[in-house]
Structures are given as C-alpha cells and as structure tokens.
Design a protein around this motif. Structure first.
Motif, PDB file in Angstrom:
ATOM      1  N   LEU A 124      -7.097  14.405  -5.735  1.00 42.44           N
ATOM      2  CA  LEU A 124      -8.263  14.194  -4.869  1.00 42.44           C
ATOM      3  C   LEU A 124      -8.161  12.819  -4.242  1.00 42.44           C
ATOM      4  O   LEU A 124      -8.055  11.817  -4.948  1.00 42.44           O
ATOM      5  N   LEU A 125      -8.183  12.770  -2.917  1.00 39.70           N
ATOM      6  CA  LEU A 125      -7.981  11.503  -2.212  1.00 39.70           C
ATOM      7  C   LEU A 125      -9.163  11.229  -1.292  1.00 39.70           C
ATOM      8  O   LEU A 125      -9.386  11.969  -0.334  1.00 39.70           O
ATOM      9  N   ASP A 126      -9.918  10.193  -1.585  1.00 36.10           N
ATOM     10  CA  ASP A 126     -11.092   9.875  -0.766  1.00 36.10           C
ATOM     11  C   ASP A 126     -10.807   8.677   0.118  1.00 36.10           C
ATOM     12  O   ASP A 126     -10.814   7.544  -0.349  1.00 36.10           O
ATOM     13  N   GLU A 127     -10.534   8.910   1.370  1.00 32.87           N
ATOM     14  CA  GLU A 127     -10.218   7.865   2.354  1.00 32.87           C
ATOM     15  C   GLU A 127      -9.280   6.813   1.775  1.00 32.87           C
ATOM     16  O   GLU A 127      -9.570   5.624   1.809  1.00 32.87           O
ATOM     17  N   PRO A 128      -8.142   7.246   1.238  1.00 29.25           N
ATOM     18  CA  PRO A 128      -7.286   6.304   0.519  1.00 29.25           C
ATOM     19  C   PRO A 128      -6.621   5.276   1.430  1.00 29.25           C
ATOM     20  O   PRO A 128      -6.091   4.295   0.939  1.00 29.25           O
ATOM     21  N   LEU A 129      -6.660   5.486   2.730  1.00 30.60           N
ATOM     22  CA  LEU A 129      -5.953   4.564   3.622  1.00 30.60           C
ATOM     23  C   LEU A 129      -6.907   3.669   4.400  1.00 30.60           C
ATOM     24  O   LEU A 129      -6.486   2.881   5.242  1.00 30.60           O
ATOM     25  N   SER A 130      -8.196   3.773   4.101  1.00 30.89           N
ATOM     26  CA  SER A 130      -9.160   3.112   4.980  1.00 30.89           C
ATOM     27  C   SER A 130      -9.148   1.583   4.871  1.00 30.89           C
ATOM     28  O   SER A 130      -9.638   0.907   5.757  1.00 30.89           O
ATOM     29  N   ASN A 131      -8.577   1.057   3.796  1.00 29.84           N
ATOM     30  CA  ASN A 131      -8.549  -0.403   3.665  1.00 29.84           C
ATOM     31  C   ASN A 131      -7.350  -1.051   4.348  1.00 29.84           C
ATOM     32  O   ASN A 131      -7.192  -2.259   4.305  1.00 29.84           O
ATOM     33  N   LEU A 132      -6.514  -0.228   4.938  1.00 31.65           N
ATOM     34  CA  LEU A 132      -5.270  -0.767   5.493  1.00 31.65           C
ATOM     35  C   LEU A 132      -5.398  -1.009   6.989  1.00 31.65           C
ATOM     36  O   LEU A 132      -6.197  -0.364   7.668  1.00 31.65           O
ATOM     37  N   ASP A 133      -4.578  -1.925   7.497  1.00 27.90           N
ATOM     38  CA  ASP A 133      -4.608  -2.137   8.946  1.00 27.90           C
ATOM     39  C   ASP A 133      -3.940  -0.954   9.656  1.00 27.90           C
ATOM     40  O   ASP A 133      -3.261  -0.142   9.038  1.00 27.90           O
ATOM     41  N   ALA A 134      -4.158  -0.881  10.973  1.00 25.84           N
ATOM     42  CA  ALA A 134      -3.778   0.318  11.733  1.00 25.84           C
ATOM     43  C   ALA A 134      -2.307   0.695  11.561  1.00 25.84           C
ATOM     44  O   ALA A 134      -1.964   1.856  11.358  1.00 25.84           O
ATOM     45  N   LYS A 135      -1.438  -0.294  11.591  1.00 30.08           N
ATOM     46  CA  LYS A 135      -0.004  -0.014  11.555  1.00 30.08           C
ATOM     47  C   LYS A 135       0.408   0.532  10.188  1.00 30.08           C
ATOM     48  O   LYS A 135       1.117   1.522  10.076  1.00 30.08           O
ATOM     49  N   LEU A 136      -0.083  -0.152   9.161  1.00 25.70           N
ATOM     50  CA  LEU A 136       0.235   0.255   7.800  1.00 25.70           C
ATOM     51  C   LEU A 136      -0.339   1.640   7.503  1.00 25.70           C
ATOM     52  O   LEU A 136       0.278   2.458   6.824  1.00 25.70           O
ATOM     53  N   ARG A 137      -1.524   1.868   8.045  1.00 21.98           N
ATOM     54  CA  ARG A 137      -2.180   3.153   7.818  1.00 21.98           C
ATOM     55  C   ARG A 137      -1.316   4.277   8.373  1.00 21.98           C
ATOM     56  O   ARG A 137      -1.123   5.301   7.743  1.00 21.98           O
ATOM     57  N   GLU A 138      -0.755   4.041   9.542  1.00 25.61           N
ATOM     58  CA  GLU A 138       0.086   5.060  10.152  1.00 25.61           C
ATOM     59  C   GLU A 138       1.346   5.310   9.312  1.00 25.61           C
ATOM     60  O   GLU A 138       1.749   6.447   9.101  1.00 25.61           O
ATOM     61  N   GLU A 139       1.935   4.224   8.809  1.00 25.59           N
ATOM     62  CA  GLU A 139       3.125   4.375   7.964  1.00 25.59           C
ATOM     63  C   GLU A 139       2.793   5.154   6.698  1.00 25.59           C
ATOM     64  O   GLU A 139       3.527   6.038   6.281  1.00 25.59           O
ATOM     65  N   MET A 140       1.659   4.777   6.092  1.00 25.48           N
ATOM     66  CA  MET A 140       1.274   5.401   4.828  1.00 25.48           C
ATOM     67  C   MET A 140       0.929   6.877   4.988  1.00 25.48           C
ATOM     68  O   MET A 140       1.112   7.666   4.077  1.00 25.48           O
TER      69      MET A 140
END
Ligand SMILES: Nc1ncnc2c1ncn2[C@@H]1O[C@H](COP(=O)(O)OP(=O)(O)OP(=O)(O)O)[C@@H](O)[C@H]1O
Ligand SMILES: [Mg+2]
Length: 374
Positions: A172-188
């Motif tokens: 279960l993943l609740d907005e797991p990427l929301s703390n990251l900056d835009a570029k990192l979020r895309e990579e992740m």
C-alpha cells in the motif's frame, strides 16, 4: 487479489458541522488483480487515504468487506476484524518514517527482527533477505550509512525496501513520492514501476497527480466524494472519460454540447451541435434526442490552414485562431468556431497566429459522449 465490497467509513463531525457524520468513504467496491499497480486517483479529501487505511487496518470501517487473496481482513457481516499487525501488508506513507538512529541495513532488518519469536527468521536469513532487498532498490553499497545521510530519493527507496523486506502479498503506497522534487519524482516513478513489475508485486497506489497515475498504473480508479467514479486502464480513463468530472480532473478537455441525432453502428452516434455535426462513441445506450457533451482532448483536434471548403463534412469545421501558446513540446491554440472556443494542441512545427482562418478536424474515434448531468 484485493477485493473491497461496499466499504463505508464515517468520522465524527465537529460542532460547526452540527455533529453530522463526515462520510469519507461511501459504499466503495473495487477489485485489484494479482501483479497489478492499481491507483486511487482523486482530488484532495475524496477518501483515498481513508480507503488505504481501512485496508491496512488503521481505521475501523462502519461496514463492508475487505479480502486479500482468500483471507478476509474485515467483514462487518461475518464479524471479522484483523488487527493491522496481523494483516501482513506492506505500507509506505507520504512521510516515510525512517529511523534516524539506525543505519540503512538496520532500518530494513528492523521489521523482521521485531516479529514474534515464533515467526522470526534465523539471523543469517534475515541478513540475506535484507541484502537482497537493498540490491533491488540499489542501496546495497550504502548499507552501513546512517539513514539520515541519504538523499530524499534514497530515503524514499529505503522506506520502500523496508516495506518490501516483509514480502507482503499487497503493498500500500500513499503518495510515496510527494516529498520529492519534480525531477527526482519522475525518476522514482520509473524506478517504482520497474520494481513493482520485476518483483511482480500487487500494489495499491494513492495519488492526486494525474500524470503520475497515468504513467504508473495498470488500472486507475478515479474517486470523487468517497466513491469510485470510473475504473479503467490509463488510456481508457484518459480517452474515454465517462463523466465530465473525470475528463476535467484528468486534464484539459473540450466539451461540446449537442443532441443525439441517430445511432450509427456499434457504439458510434451522430450528434448535432450548434457548430455542426460530429460523430462520437459511447458505451451507454443513448436515445435520439438525448442531450450530451462531446468530450475531446486538445491533442485530437487537427488544425489546417484555411477555411473548410464545404461545411457538410461531419466533424470538420471552419474556425478562427484566437490565441496560441508555445509550450515547448507543443503549441496550444484556442480556436473560435461559432460560439465555441475549441482548444487544439499542435506539433511545434504547426503554429498559427491569431486571426488565421483554419479548418479543425475532430478525430471521431477520440470523441466520447457524456450524457449531460453526469
Ligand atoms: N480522523 C478524521 N476525522 C474526521 N474527518 C476525517 C478524518 N480523516 C479524514 N477525514 C475526512 O475524510 C475525508 C477523506 O479524507 P482522506 O484523508 O481520505 O482524503 P484524501 O483523498 O486522502 O485527500 P488528500 O489528497 O488531501 O490526502 C475528508 O473530508 C477528511 O476531512
Ligand atoms: Mg491522503
């Protein structure tokens, strides 16, 4: 794999809400198949987190049933309610709590080490499992580092490793990427998708970011006010939104008001609009005379220089460019057709200045019909 039926969860209202119950999840049902990345997508407050917390066992639903595999986790009718730690699910939250006083290896090993003695693996096996998971998230070289000395993306992967090490049947993943900056979020995003596919994990992913949902999911459930508004593959949701709410939420769309004139073959209908006739499709049965909105994305509106030679081709209209905006990968045009302002997204090689007379062609396969009122 995961089956939710008629889930309802309310909270106490505050005094100002006259103590009426806040309905967070309202009669929600959905099915997640094994190996799927299933996304709950919707605006803030629509009940995504509450749904996930009900599955995890962190909220007590008012009623409904939650089954993982063939194991019921909650059922009001059958009087079943497993505690969160008996459900054996993996979770990653928006605020991924890593333990700052432990190094990377210890962080990942911890959930295995605190299992009751009867379920605990031998030390050697714990070590092997942890190393395997760290390799998967590409943190094996950092095993001895204090967790606080990791970058945001690395901490994110650590949180993921800690959930994966339990080898949960469902993640279960609740907005797991929301703390990251835009570029990192895309990579992740890609990283997470790759992991999920390689390990064949079944995951429920919560986000309010439509691009993220479209990029990552096998299926998307668009939620609104505690209910599921539409479920489908990303492309279906994008190209065939079943309601105005979905079309609006997923991205910019044109809505053209019209009336059904006739049913052609299959799911194709001929629609009369003030701008002219147009063909569109709907999986619903629409009677002649029914009011509909034709929804079409800007990228499926083709633009050519010069007015249309005749006005009798279905879905081909004359218009005048009002404005344009260069967006890098595309040029957006607003084109006036009669009273209608139509948005068209063109390849950067096509750019028409304001007041240019143009012909717009609405790709009829991409026109979906939405009954008015939905
Ligand atoms: N503990 C609580 N007490 C009272 N109301 C709550 C509680 N938790 C959630 N709610 C309400 O339930 C509704 C759904 O909340 P939820 O957190 O599930 O939304 P969400 O879709 O996850 O939103 P976001 O995208 O902002 O995280 C909201 O109206 C919220 O205010
Ligand atoms: Mg939330």
């Amino acid at each position: 794999m995961l089956q939710i039926d008629n889930l309802r969860k309310t909270f106490d209202g505050t005094k100002s809400e006259r103590r009426s119950r806040v309905v967070a999840v309202d009669d929600l049902s959905l099915r997640v198949e094994e190996g799927q990345m299933f996304t709950l997508l919707g605006p803030s407050g629509c009940g995504k987190t509450t749904t996930l917390r009900c599955v995890a066992g962190l909220e007590h639903p008012d009623r409904g049933e939650i089954v993982v595999g063939d194991r019921p986790l909650f059922s009001d009718k059958r009087g079943i309610r497993l505690a969160a730690n008996e459900r054996g699910l993996g979770m990653v939250f928006q605020s991924y709590a890593i333990w700052p006083h432990m190094n990377v290896l210890k962080n990942v090993a911890f959930p295995l080490e605190v299992l009751p003695r009867s379920k605990r693996l031998p030390k050697k096996e714990i070590r092997a499992r942890v190393e395997r998971v760290l390799a998967v998230v590409q943190l094996e070289k950092m095993a001895d580092r204090p967790a606080t000395n990791l970058s945001g993306g690395q901490q994110q992967r650590l949180a993921l490793a800690r959930a994966l090490v339990m080898e949960p049947p469902l993640l279960l993943l609740d907005e797991p990427l929301s703390n990251l900056d835009a570029k990192l979020r895309e990579e992740m995003r890609f990283e997470l998708k790759r992991l999920q596919r390689e390990l064949n994990i079944t995951a429920v992913y919560v986000t309010h970011d439509q691009v993220e949902a479209l990029a990552m999911s096998n299926r998307i459930a668009v939620m609104r006010d505690g209910r599921v508004e539409q479920v489908g593959r990303p492309r279906e949701i994008y190209e065939r939104p079943s309601s105005r709410f979905v079309a609006d939420f997923i991205g910019t769309s044109n809505f053209i008001d019209g009336t059904i004139e006739s049913h052609e073959t299959g799911d194709i209908y001929l629609v009369g609009t003030p701008q002219g006739r147009i063909r569109g499709s709907s999986s619903a049965d629409l009677p002649v005379g029914e009011k509909v909105a034709v929804s079409i994305r800007p990228e499926y509106v083709d633009v050519q220089k010069g007015a249309a030679p005749t006005s009798d081709v279905v879905g081909r209209w004359s218009g005048v460019v009002q404005t344009r905006a260069f967006l890098g990968e595309s040029v957006d045009h607003v084109i006036r057709v009669g009273e209608l302002e139509l948005r068209a997204r063109c390849h950067p090689s096509l750019s028409f200045p304001p007041d240019t007379e143009v012909t717009v062609t609405l790709q009829e396969k991409m026109c979906s019909l939405i009954p008015v009122g939905e």
